[in-house]
Design an enzyme around this catalytic site. Sequence first.
Site, PDB file in Angstrom:
ATOM      1  N   THR A  72       0.852  -1.200   0.000  1.00  0.00           N
ATOM      2  CA  THR A  72       0.000   0.000   0.000  1.00  0.00           C
ATOM      3  C   THR A  72       0.884   1.244   0.000  1.00  0.00           C
ATOM      4  O   THR A  72       0.687   2.181  -0.781  1.00  0.00           O
ATOM      5  CB  THR A  72      -0.919   0.014   1.242  1.00  0.00           C
ATOM      6  OG1 THR A  72      -1.761  -1.133   1.178  1.00  0.00           O
ATOM      7  CG2 THR A  72      -1.765   1.268   1.318  1.00  0.00           C
ATOM      8  N   ASN A 128      -5.711  -9.823  -7.232  1.00  0.00           N
ATOM      9  CA  ASN A 128      -5.920 -10.394  -5.899  1.00  0.00           C
ATOM     10  C   ASN A 128      -7.307 -10.981  -5.690  1.00  0.00           C
ATOM     11  O   ASN A 128      -7.535 -11.701  -4.733  1.00  0.00           O
ATOM     12  CB  ASN A 128      -5.642  -9.339  -4.819  1.00  0.00           C
ATOM     13  CG  ASN A 128      -6.388  -8.058  -5.056  1.00  0.00           C
ATOM     14  OD1 ASN A 128      -6.229  -7.409  -6.077  1.00  0.00           O
ATOM     15  ND2 ASN A 128      -7.242  -7.688  -4.116  1.00  0.00           N
ATOM     16  N   GLN A 149       0.718 -10.214  -5.364  1.00  0.00           N
ATOM     17  CA  GLN A 149       0.175 -11.578  -5.355  1.00  0.00           C
ATOM     18  C   GLN A 149       1.009 -12.515  -6.218  1.00  0.00           C
ATOM     19  O   GLN A 149       0.667 -13.690  -6.361  1.00  0.00           O
ATOM     20  CB  GLN A 149      -1.288 -11.590  -5.836  1.00  0.00           C
ATOM     21  CG  GLN A 149      -2.252 -10.834  -4.943  1.00  0.00           C
ATOM     22  CD  GLN A 149      -2.520 -11.545  -3.600  1.00  0.00           C
ATOM     23  OE1 GLN A 149      -2.145 -12.701  -3.382  1.00  0.00           O
ATOM     24  NE2 GLN A 149      -3.163 -10.846  -2.683  1.00  0.00           N
ATOM     25  N   SER A 167       4.519  -6.869  -0.811  1.00  0.00           N
ATOM     26  CA  SER A 167       4.407  -7.015   0.649  1.00  0.00           C
ATOM     27  C   SER A 167       4.923  -8.388   1.052  1.00  0.00           C
ATOM     28  O   SER A 167       4.605  -9.386   0.389  1.00  0.00           O
ATOM     29  CB  SER A 167       2.935  -6.957   1.082  1.00  0.00           C
ATOM     30  OG  SER A 167       2.510  -5.637   1.226  1.00  0.00           O
ATOM     31  N   HIS A 169       4.047 -10.238   3.632  1.00  0.00           N
ATOM     32  CA  HIS A 169       3.114 -11.166   4.284  1.00  0.00           C
ATOM     33  C   HIS A 169       2.270 -11.983   3.321  1.00  0.00           C
ATOM     34  O   HIS A 169       1.406 -12.753   3.744  1.00  0.00           O
ATOM     35  CB  HIS A 169       2.220 -10.417   5.292  1.00  0.00           C
ATOM     36  CG  HIS A 169       1.214  -9.499   4.666  1.00  0.00           C
ATOM     37  ND1 HIS A 169      -0.118  -9.813   4.588  1.00  0.00           N
ATOM     38  CD2 HIS A 169       1.346  -8.286   4.111  1.00  0.00           C
ATOM     39  CE1 HIS A 169      -0.762  -8.806   4.009  1.00  0.00           C
ATOM     40  NE2 HIS A 169       0.112  -7.865   3.709  1.00  0.00           N
ATOM     41  N   THR A 205      13.707   4.969  11.076  1.00  0.00           N
ATOM     42  CA  THR A 205      14.476   3.810  11.537  1.00  0.00           C
ATOM     43  C   THR A 205      13.962   2.541  10.861  1.00  0.00           C
ATOM     44  O   THR A 205      12.753   2.308  10.800  1.00  0.00           O
ATOM     45  CB  THR A 205      14.346   3.690  13.069  1.00  0.00           C
ATOM     46  OG1 THR A 205      14.821   4.912  13.622  1.00  0.00           O
ATOM     47  CG2 THR A 205      15.152   2.525  13.610  1.00  0.00           C
ATOM     48  N   CYS A 291      -9.498  -6.047   2.046  1.00  0.00           N
ATOM     49  CA  CYS A 291      -9.595  -4.597   2.270  1.00  0.00           C
ATOM     50  C   CYS A 291     -10.992  -4.075   1.971  1.00  0.00           C
ATOM     51  O   CYS A 291     -11.317  -2.951   2.312  1.00  0.00           O
ATOM     52  CB  CYS A 291      -8.616  -3.845   1.386  1.00  0.00           C
ATOM     53  SG  CYS A 291      -6.985  -4.488   1.489  1.00  0.00           S
TER      54      CYS A 291
HETATM   55  N1  PMP Z   1      -1.741  -5.007  -3.770  1.00  0.00           N
HETATM   56  C1  PMP Z   1      -2.291  -6.221  -3.840  1.00  0.00           C
HETATM   57  C2  PMP Z   1      -2.457  -6.870  -5.167  1.00  0.00           C
HETATM   58  C3  PMP Z   1      -2.705  -6.865  -2.676  1.00  0.00           C
HETATM   59  O1  PMP Z   1      -3.281  -8.069  -2.751  1.00  0.00           O
HETATM   60  C4  PMP Z   1      -2.522  -6.210  -1.434  1.00  0.00           C
HETATM   61  C5  PMP Z   1      -2.950  -6.865  -0.145  1.00  0.00           C
HETATM   62  N2  PMP Z   1      -4.290  -7.179  -0.058  1.00  0.00           N
HETATM   63  C6  PMP Z   1      -1.928  -4.944  -1.426  1.00  0.00           C
HETATM   64  C7  PMP Z   1      -1.543  -4.374  -2.619  1.00  0.00           C
HETATM   65  C8  PMP Z   1      -1.712  -4.176  -0.164  1.00  0.00           C
HETATM   66  O2  PMP Z   1      -0.793  -4.827   0.669  1.00  0.00           O
HETATM   67  P1  PMP Z   1      -0.588  -4.309   2.157  1.00  0.00           P
HETATM   68  O3  PMP Z   1      -1.935  -4.336   2.802  1.00  0.00           O
HETATM   69  O4  PMP Z   1       0.368  -5.313   2.747  1.00  0.00           O
HETATM   70  O5  PMP Z   1      -0.013  -2.951   2.094  1.00  0.00           O
END
Ligand code: PMP
Length: 348
Positions: A72, A128, A149, A167, A169, A205, A291
């Site tokens: 994001t 996504n 993704q 990202s 995660h 940091t 989201c």
């Molecule tokens: N881009 C895509 C394609 C995503 O799937 C996501 C997470 N749902 C994001 C951006 C945003 O990632 P984050 O919430 O880790 O910032």
Amino acid sequence: MRENYFDNAATTPLDPSVLEEMRPYLTDEFGNANSLHAWGRRASAAVELSRQRVASLLGCEPEEVFFTSGATEANNWIFQSNPTFAVSPFEHRSLFELGRRFDSKVLENDFYLLRSSNCPVAVMLVNNETGAILDVPKPSTGVHRDVTQALGKLPVDLAGVDSASMSAHKLYGPKGVGALFIRDARDTEPLLYGGEQEQGMRAGTLNVPGIVGFGAACEMAGDRMDKDWSYVQSLRETVLEALSDVPGCSPNAHTSNSPYILSVSMLNVEGESLVVEADNQGFAISSGAACSSRSTEPSHVLTALGMDAAWIRGTIRISFSRWNTPDSAYQLGKVLASSVERLRSLGN
Ligand code: PMP
């Protein structure tokens, strides 16, 4: 119960070996990566190793990787630095909403086929909500790709790409860390002013444990990409097989689709009701992007594909990880099939 968790497009569990690599930086190795003393130098060395690991998975130079808090932030950074992007209608909200804010042009599409534009373009690699693998329209210049993704799941080709967001995660790394790849940072404004971190482009940091975890996750994903791909492909087929007798049920797949995401639409049933039913049976799935899970608006992605509102309402997203098993995939399919039947008989 990682095997019953099928919402891996929202976030993946942390891999235990990633946690092991992070652990020292959450305990004894607490130095600030910008400090000159030994603690700082060790933290800085760990950050630079991670940068190399991320760069190696991306196929770019380490200096082109700028750590952020996630995709994001990376999307916001590149877009605010250059608000002239035309965006694809399939982008994640972190880009799509920026597009709305800046009144950006939305690329026209014919199903997933995007028309080119004379502005810089933002086109994600893997969607996504559906897992569709998207191509950048040709000709295009100034290309931004959200590879969130895709990273660690399929090869990411940065040829012709000027910037990319991601990202940790989504590939079994920690939350709250990610990166922006920038090919030539001279044209990009710093995101945060302050200290000299990240070449003075993103002050603050550094999140050393998070960055270490991101690097470890990238290293592991690179090693097992092909094996994991065929594994999740078989899981996806198992769910589809279990759903094959359900009438009024249609997968939303593109000819080129990531096997990690399975979007299915059912007529005469609400996607949210299926999410609740699956949850009651101990399974996690979603009705779309996490989201937007509290939004009542229909998905902008499915709408852009020209899908009927009735099909959009009955859409669920099942997304896989290396911890799902053939048995859990089969059980999920069966739970969904019986839930659809039950909900339909109740009139939803
Ligand atoms: N881009 C895509 C394609 C995503 O799937 C996501 C997470 N749902 C994001 C951006 C945003 O990632 P984050 O919430 O880790 O910032």
